[in-house]
Scaffold this motif. Structure first.
Motif, short mmCIF file in Angstrom:
data_model
loop_
_atom_site.label_atom_id
_atom_site.label_comp_id
_atom_site.label_asym_id
_atom_site.label_seq_id
_atom_site.Cartn_x
_atom_site.Cartn_y
_atom_site.Cartn_z
N HIS A 119 0.83 -1.20 0.00
CA HIS A 119 0.00 0.00 0.00
C HIS A 119 0.87 1.26 0.00
O HIS A 119 2.10 1.19 0.11
N VAL A 120 0.22 2.42 -0.09
CA VAL A 120 0.82 3.68 0.32
C VAL A 120 -0.04 4.21 1.46
O VAL A 120 -1.25 3.98 1.51
N TYR A 143 -3.85 2.98 1.00
CA TYR A 143 -4.39 2.86 -0.35
C TYR A 143 -3.69 1.70 -1.05
O TYR A 143 -2.46 1.70 -1.19
N PRO A 144 -4.43 0.68 -1.48
CA PRO A 144 -3.81 -0.51 -2.09
C PRO A 144 -3.18 -0.20 -3.43
O PRO A 144 -3.62 0.70 -4.15
N ALA A 145 -2.16 -0.96 -3.77
CA ALA A 145 -1.35 -0.69 -4.96
C ALA A 145 -2.17 -0.68 -6.24
O ALA A 145 -1.84 0.05 -7.19
N HIS A 146 -3.23 -1.47 -6.30
CA HIS A 146 -3.93 -1.67 -7.56
C HIS A 146 -5.13 -0.75 -7.75
O HIS A 146 -5.76 -0.77 -8.81
N ALA A 147 -5.47 0.07 -6.74
CA ALA A 147 -6.72 0.83 -6.83
C ALA A 147 -6.51 2.29 -6.46
O ALA A 147 -6.14 2.59 -5.32
N VAL A 162 10.82 -4.83 -10.28
CA VAL A 162 10.46 -4.77 -8.86
C VAL A 162 8.94 -4.73 -8.71
O VAL A 162 8.36 -5.44 -7.88
N ARG A 163 8.30 -3.91 -9.53
CA ARG A 163 6.84 -3.79 -9.46
C ARG A 163 6.15 -5.11 -9.79
O ARG A 163 5.22 -5.53 -9.10
N ARG A 164 6.62 -5.77 -10.84
CA ARG A 164 5.99 -7.03 -11.23
C ARG A 164 6.19 -8.11 -10.16
O ARG A 164 5.27 -8.86 -9.85
N ASN A 165 7.40 -8.18 -9.59
CA ASN A 165 7.64 -9.17 -8.53
C ASN A 165 6.77 -8.89 -7.31
O ASN A 165 6.34 -9.82 -6.63
N LEU A 166 6.51 -7.63 -7.05
CA LEU A 166 5.71 -7.25 -5.89
C LEU A 166 4.23 -7.58 -6.08
O LEU A 166 3.55 -8.02 -5.14
N LEU A 167 3.74 -7.42 -7.30
CA LEU A 167 2.30 -7.52 -7.53
C LEU A 167 1.86 -8.80 -8.22
O LEU A 167 0.70 -9.19 -8.11
N SER A 168 2.78 -9.46 -8.95
CA SER A 168 2.39 -10.61 -9.75
C SER A 168 1.85 -11.75 -8.88
O SER A 168 2.44 -12.12 -7.86
N GLY A 169 0.70 -12.28 -9.29
CA GLY A 169 0.10 -13.41 -8.59
C GLY A 169 -0.68 -13.05 -7.35
O GLY A 169 -1.26 -13.92 -6.70
N ARG A 170 -0.73 -11.78 -7.01
CA ARG A 170 -1.43 -11.35 -5.80
C ARG A 170 -2.92 -11.15 -6.12
O ARG A 170 -3.27 -10.57 -7.14
#
Length: 280
Positions: A119-120, A143-147, A162-170
């Motif tokens: 999040h931020v 605030y969640p990363a995707h919204a 870095v972004r893809r490793n953090l978010l991929s598959g979540r």
């Protein structure tokens, strides 16, 4: 230990203080330690001055010396000072200077958010003349990363790997019918944000608000996001996107406040170095 001030023939006290501060500011994620000879060469010092400065900072805990390598890295006093600064509202108080001006110029709520895992987190907010957008304070909200624009303006500017490793598959939660939960489409939104330099959202996280946000970057590395936010029930005489340039300028201003003024190395010439005989 020899005192660094009041020494006959040595540098004046303020110059010594300035040199010590330059040493502390020279540390970074790429420069995590110094050796005596390295420091002397980088800043145009003689070996004895370099040794005294490093030793004095180590005695006070600002640096620590490795007994085997005899190299110096940041010490526990730096953590103590950083903790005191943050407990005194350091980062938030700096941001509020910029947020107050941005809120006044746009009429919208302005907020500054920093990363917090996936999040931020909002750490500072100032309402514009349009009034608050929540019945509770925004400070502390996640605030969640995707919204939403607030998080996208930060996560979009991370290194793509870095972004893809953090978010991929979540798994991505849906907060409204406009929330994007498809990973491929989400990555396209991040790429679009990078191309434009700012992010926008209209109800994808909170159906009652719309927002535009920009990254706050130090040396191209994102450290947070700056957002202007408006409630949909309030009518404004202008459009939220009319303030993009003002938002981007404010993000640059905040980044400048957060950027330490690193010293400029003053390497000695080859002739000067050859004239100094290193001490074992």
């Amino acid at each position: 230990m020899e005192r660094l001030t009041g020494r006959t023939g040595g540098p004046p006290p303020l110059q010594t203080v300035d040199r010590a501060l330059e040493i502390l500011l020279s540390f970074s994620e790429h420069r995590t330690e110094w050796g005596v000879f390295e420091l002397a060469d980088e800043f145009g010092l003689n070996k004895s001055t370099s040794q005294r400065l490093l030793a004095a900072l180590a005695v006070r805990g600002f640096l620590k010396s490795d007994p085997i390598t005899r190299r110096y890295s940041l010490g526990p006093a730096m953590w103590q000072m950083a903790s005191l600064w943050e407990r005194g509202g350091g980062l938030a108080r700096l941001a509020e200077q910029v947020l107050a001006d941005l809120a006044e110029r746009t009429g919208r709520t302005a907020l500054f958010s920093v990363p917090d895992g996936f999040h931020v987190r909002c750490i500072a907010a100032v309402d514009g003349y349009g009034g608050p957008v929540r019945i509770h304070p925004l400070v502390g909200d996640l605030y969640p990363a995707h919204a939403g624009a607030t998080s996208r303006a930060y996560f979009a500017f991370l290194d793509p790997h870095v972004r893809r490793n953090l978010l991929s598959g979540r798994p991505f939660a849906r907060y409204s019918e406009l929330t994007e939960v498809d990973e491929g489409a989400l990555m396209e939104l991040f790429d679009q944000t990078v191309r434009t330099g700012w992010a926008s959202s209209d109800g994808e996280y909170d159906p009652t608000t719309r927002a535009v946000a920009a990254p706050v970057r130090i040396h191209s590395r994102p450290v947070g996001s700056l957002t202007i936010l408006e409630p949909k029930v309030v009518r404004f005489d202008d459009d939220l996107t009319d303030h993009i340039e003002t938002l981007l300028a404010a993000a640059e201003q905040l980044a400048a406040l957060l950027t330490p003024q690193r010293p400029t190395p003053r390497r000695r010439s080859a002739r000067t170095r050859s004239a100094v005989t290193p001490t074992p």
